[in-house]
Motif scaffolding. Structure first.
Motif, PDB file in Angstrom:
ATOM      1  N   ALA A 104       0.824  -1.209   0.000  1.00  0.00           N
ATOM      2  CA  ALA A 104       0.000   0.000   0.000  1.00  0.00           C
ATOM      3  C   ALA A 104       0.858   1.259   0.000  1.00  0.00           C
ATOM      4  N   ARG A 105       0.518   2.200  -0.868  1.00  0.00           N
ATOM      5  CA  ARG A 105       1.168   3.510  -0.882  1.00  0.00           C
ATOM      6  C   ARG A 105       0.602   4.421   0.204  1.00  0.00           C
ATOM      7  N   LEU A 106      -0.613   4.126   0.621  1.00  0.00           N
ATOM      8  CA  LEU A 106      -1.390   4.984   1.517  1.00  0.00           C
ATOM      9  C   LEU A 106      -1.790   6.287   0.823  1.00  0.00           C
ATOM     10  N   VAL A 107      -1.630   6.312  -0.486  1.00  0.00           N
ATOM     11  CA  VAL A 107      -2.100   7.410  -1.333  1.00  0.00           C
ATOM     12  C   VAL A 107      -2.811   6.766  -2.519  1.00  0.00           C
ATOM     13  N   ASP A 108      -4.053   7.162  -2.757  1.00  0.00           N
ATOM     14  CA  ASP A 108      -4.857   6.563  -3.815  1.00  0.00           C
ATOM     15  C   ASP A 108      -4.315   6.982  -5.184  1.00  0.00           C
ATOM     16  N   PRO A 109      -3.821   6.030  -5.982  1.00  0.00           N
ATOM     17  CA  PRO A 109      -3.245   6.387  -7.287  1.00  0.00           C
ATOM     18  C   PRO A 109      -4.265   6.944  -8.272  1.00  0.00           C
ATOM     19  N   ASP A 110      -5.531   6.649  -8.059  1.00  0.00           N
ATOM     20  CA  ASP A 110      -6.566   7.152  -8.958  1.00  0.00           C
ATOM     21  C   ASP A 110      -6.963   8.592  -8.642  1.00  0.00           C
ATOM     22  N   LYS A 111      -6.585   9.071  -7.450  1.00  0.00           N
ATOM     23  CA  LYS A 111      -6.957  10.428  -7.044  1.00  0.00           C
ATOM     24  C   LYS A 111      -5.770  11.389  -6.992  1.00  0.00           C
ATOM     25  N   CYS A 112      -4.579  10.866  -6.742  1.00  0.00           N
ATOM     26  CA  CYS A 112      -3.404  11.728  -6.586  1.00  0.00           C
ATOM     27  C   CYS A 112      -3.091  12.465  -7.887  1.00  0.00           C
ATOM     28  N   ARG A 113      -2.910  13.791  -7.785  1.00  0.00           N
ATOM     29  CA  ARG A 113      -2.588  14.623  -8.943  1.00  0.00           C
ATOM     30  C   ARG A 113      -1.109  14.987  -8.989  1.00  0.00           C
ATOM     31  N   GLY A 114      -0.356  14.571  -7.979  1.00  0.00           N
ATOM     32  CA  GLY A 114       1.067  14.882  -7.948  1.00  0.00           C
ATOM     33  C   GLY A 114       1.356  16.353  -7.715  1.00  0.00           C
ATOM     34  N   CYS A 115       0.446  17.060  -7.048  1.00  0.00           N
ATOM     35  CA  CYS A 115       0.593  18.512  -6.879  1.00  0.00           C
ATOM     36  C   CYS A 115       1.626  18.881  -5.818  1.00  0.00           C
ATOM     37  N   TYR A 144      11.405  11.124  -7.167  1.00  0.00           N
ATOM     38  CA  TYR A 144      12.170  12.152  -7.883  1.00  0.00           C
ATOM     39  C   TYR A 144      11.210  12.919  -8.792  1.00  0.00           C
ATOM     40  N   PRO A 145      11.576  14.123  -9.242  1.00  0.00           N
ATOM     41  CA  PRO A 145      10.618  14.988  -9.949  1.00  0.00           C
ATOM     42  C   PRO A 145       9.981  14.374 -11.193  1.00  0.00           C
ATOM     43  N   GLN A 146      10.738  13.560 -11.940  1.00  0.00           N
ATOM     44  CA  GLN A 146      10.203  12.980 -13.182  1.00  0.00           C
ATOM     45  C   GLN A 146       9.597  11.596 -12.968  1.00  0.00           C
ATOM     46  N   ALA A 147       9.314  11.244 -11.720  1.00  0.00           N
ATOM     47  CA  ALA A 147       8.879   9.885 -11.383  1.00  0.00           C
ATOM     48  C   ALA A 147       7.639   9.454 -12.159  1.00  0.00           C
ATOM     49  N   VAL A 148       7.664   8.211 -12.598  1.00  0.00           N
ATOM     50  CA  VAL A 148       6.518   7.558 -13.240  1.00  0.00           C
ATOM     51  C   VAL A 148       6.255   6.261 -12.487  1.00  0.00           C
ATOM     52  N   PRO A 149       5.045   6.126 -11.929  1.00  0.00           N
ATOM     53  CA  PRO A 149       3.920   7.059 -11.973  1.00  0.00           C
ATOM     54  C   PRO A 149       4.142   8.268 -11.059  1.00  0.00           C
ATOM     55  N   ASN A 150       3.504   9.373 -11.413  1.00  0.00           N
ATOM     56  CA  ASN A 150       3.649  10.626 -10.672  1.00  0.00           C
ATOM     57  C   ASN A 150       2.692  10.629  -9.478  1.00  0.00           C
ATOM     58  N   ILE A 151       2.973   9.731  -8.538  1.00  0.00           N
ATOM     59  CA  ILE A 151       2.090   9.525  -7.387  1.00  0.00           C
ATOM     60  C   ILE A 151       2.933   9.521  -6.117  1.00  0.00           C
ATOM     61  N   ALA A 168      -4.365  18.500   3.965  1.00  0.00           N
ATOM     62  CA  ALA A 168      -3.920  19.399   2.894  1.00  0.00           C
ATOM     63  C   ALA A 168      -4.313  18.905   1.510  1.00  0.00           C
ATOM     64  N   CYS A 169      -4.604  17.615   1.384  1.00  0.00           N
ATOM     65  CA  CYS A 169      -4.895  17.030   0.072  1.00  0.00           C
ATOM     66  C   CYS A 169      -6.333  17.330  -0.342  1.00  0.00           C
ATOM     67  N   THR A 170      -6.509  18.260  -1.267  1.00  0.00           N
ATOM     68  CA  THR A 170      -7.847  18.638  -1.725  1.00  0.00           C
ATOM     69  C   THR A 170      -8.484  17.559  -2.595  1.00  0.00           C
ATOM     70  N   ALA A 171      -7.660  16.643  -3.116  1.00  0.00           N
ATOM     71  CA  ALA A 171      -8.191  15.570  -3.961  1.00  0.00           C
ATOM     72  C   ALA A 171      -8.679  14.384  -3.138  1.00  0.00           C
ATOM     73  N   GLY A 172      -8.377  14.396  -1.839  1.00  0.00           N
ATOM     74  CA  GLY A 172      -8.780  13.278  -0.989  1.00  0.00           C
ATOM     75  C   GLY A 172      -8.037  11.999  -1.302  1.00  0.00           C
ATOM     76  N   ALA A 173      -6.782  12.136  -1.754  1.00  0.00           N
ATOM     77  CA  ALA A 173      -6.017  10.961  -2.177  1.00  0.00           C
ATOM     78  C   ALA A 173      -5.348  10.232  -1.023  1.00  0.00           C
ATOM     79  N   VAL A 174      -5.014  10.952   0.054  1.00  0.00           N
ATOM     80  CA  VAL A 174      -4.324  10.326   1.181  1.00  0.00           C
ATOM     81  C   VAL A 174      -5.294   9.411   1.923  1.00  0.00           C
ATOM     82  N   ASN A 175      -4.923   8.149   2.013  1.00  0.00           N
ATOM     83  CA  ASN A 175      -5.796   7.153   2.642  1.00  0.00           C
ATOM     84  C   ASN A 175      -4.967   6.259   3.558  1.00  0.00           C
ATOM     85  N   PRO A 176      -4.882   6.581   4.848  1.00  0.00           N
ATOM     86  CA  PRO A 176      -4.052   5.800   5.772  1.00  0.00           C
ATOM     87  C   PRO A 176      -4.580   4.393   6.040  1.00  0.00           C
TER      88      PRO A 176
END
Length: 216
Positions: A104-115, A144-151, A168-176
C-alpha cells in the motif's frame, strides 16, 4: 500418453523497472503484447534515474531515460505495478501464473494529482535514499521529480500520523487505511531485469576503503 497442449498466453511480465526492464516492456508492447511491468520501488527508472551522466559518451542520463519513462507510462499495452513483488510463479513456458503482492502507498493512485501540497505541510524530514542521503525528503514524498507514476507515497516507518498531509490534500487521495493486496496474473513469458545493488566496499578491507581518504 499424449502431452496436453496449452495455448500460449498473449501477455508477458517484466520484473524490474530499470532502464533495461523499461526497454524490454516497450519492445514487447510495441509488438502488440500486453505487458505487466513489476517494480519493487514506488517509481520506475532504477539506478539510471539517479545518474547525472552516462559512460562512455557523457550524455545526460535523464535526457535518455525521460522519453522512455513517459512512453512507458502512456503505452496502452503496459500496466505498471510499482511497490510490487513477485511472490510465486507456477506453470510452464507459454502459460505461467504469477502471484504478485503490491504494498500500500497509503495514497490513492486514482486520485493523486502529484501537486505536492501534502509534501509541503509534512513536518518530518529524513535522509533521501534516492540522492544517497545527500538531501532530505518528507515522510510523504515522490521519489524524484520525473517519477513515473507521478504519485506520492507515505513512508509508514517515518510517518508521525499527524494527518497534516491528509488535511492538505484537496483531492482526498491520502488514505491511511489502504492495505496491501495480492493477485494473480497469467502470462506467457517472464523477463527478469532486477538491476543491481551498490557494492559495499568496506567488505574488502584490503583495498583501504574507509581508511585512506583517496580510496573512493
Amino acid at each position: 500418453m499424449e502431452r496436453e497442449e496449452r495455448r500460449p498466453v498473449g501477455a508477458a511480465m517484466v520484473v524490474g523497472g530499470g532502464v533495461s526492464g523499461i526497454q524490454a516492456a516497450l519492445d514487447l508492447a510495441d509488438a502488440g503484447f500486453k505487458v505487466y511491468l513489476v517494480e519493487r520501488q514506488p517509481a520506475i527508472g532504477g539506478r539510471m534515474a539517479q545518474l547525472d551522466k552516462t559512460f562512455p559518451t557523457n550524455d545526460c542520463s535523464m535526457c535518455t531515460l525521460a522519453p522512455r519513462l513517459v512512453e512507458c507510462g502512456r503505452h496502452p499495452n503496459i500496466t505498471i505495478l510499482t511497490c510490487a513483488e513477485v511472490r510465486e510463479i507456477s506453470g510452464v513456458a507459454g502459460d505461467f501464473t504469477v502471484r504478485v503482492r503490491q504494498y500500500a502507498r497509503l495514497v490513492d493512485p486514482d486520485k493523486c494529482r502529484g501537486c505536492g501540497e501534502c509534501e509541503s505541510v509534512c513536518p518530518v524530514e529524513v535522509k533521501d535514499e534516492f540522492n544517497e542521503g545527500l538531501s532530505k525528503r518528507k515522510a510523504i514524498y515522490r521519489p524524484y521529480p520525473q517519477a513515473v507514476p507521478n504519485i506520492y507515497i507515505i513512508d509508514i516507518q517515518k510517518c508521525l500520523e499527524c494527518v497534516e498531509c491528509e488535511e492538505a490534500c484537496t483531492a482526498g487521495a491520502v488514505n491511511p487505511f489502504m492495505g496491501d493486496r495480492e493477485f494473480r496474473l497469467r502470462v506467457g513469458a517472464i523477463i527478469l531485469a532486477p538491476g543491481y545493488e551498490l557494492f559495499d566496499a568496506s567488505a574488502r578491507p584490503e583495498f583501504g576503503y574507509g581508511v585512506f581518504p583517496n580510496v573512493v
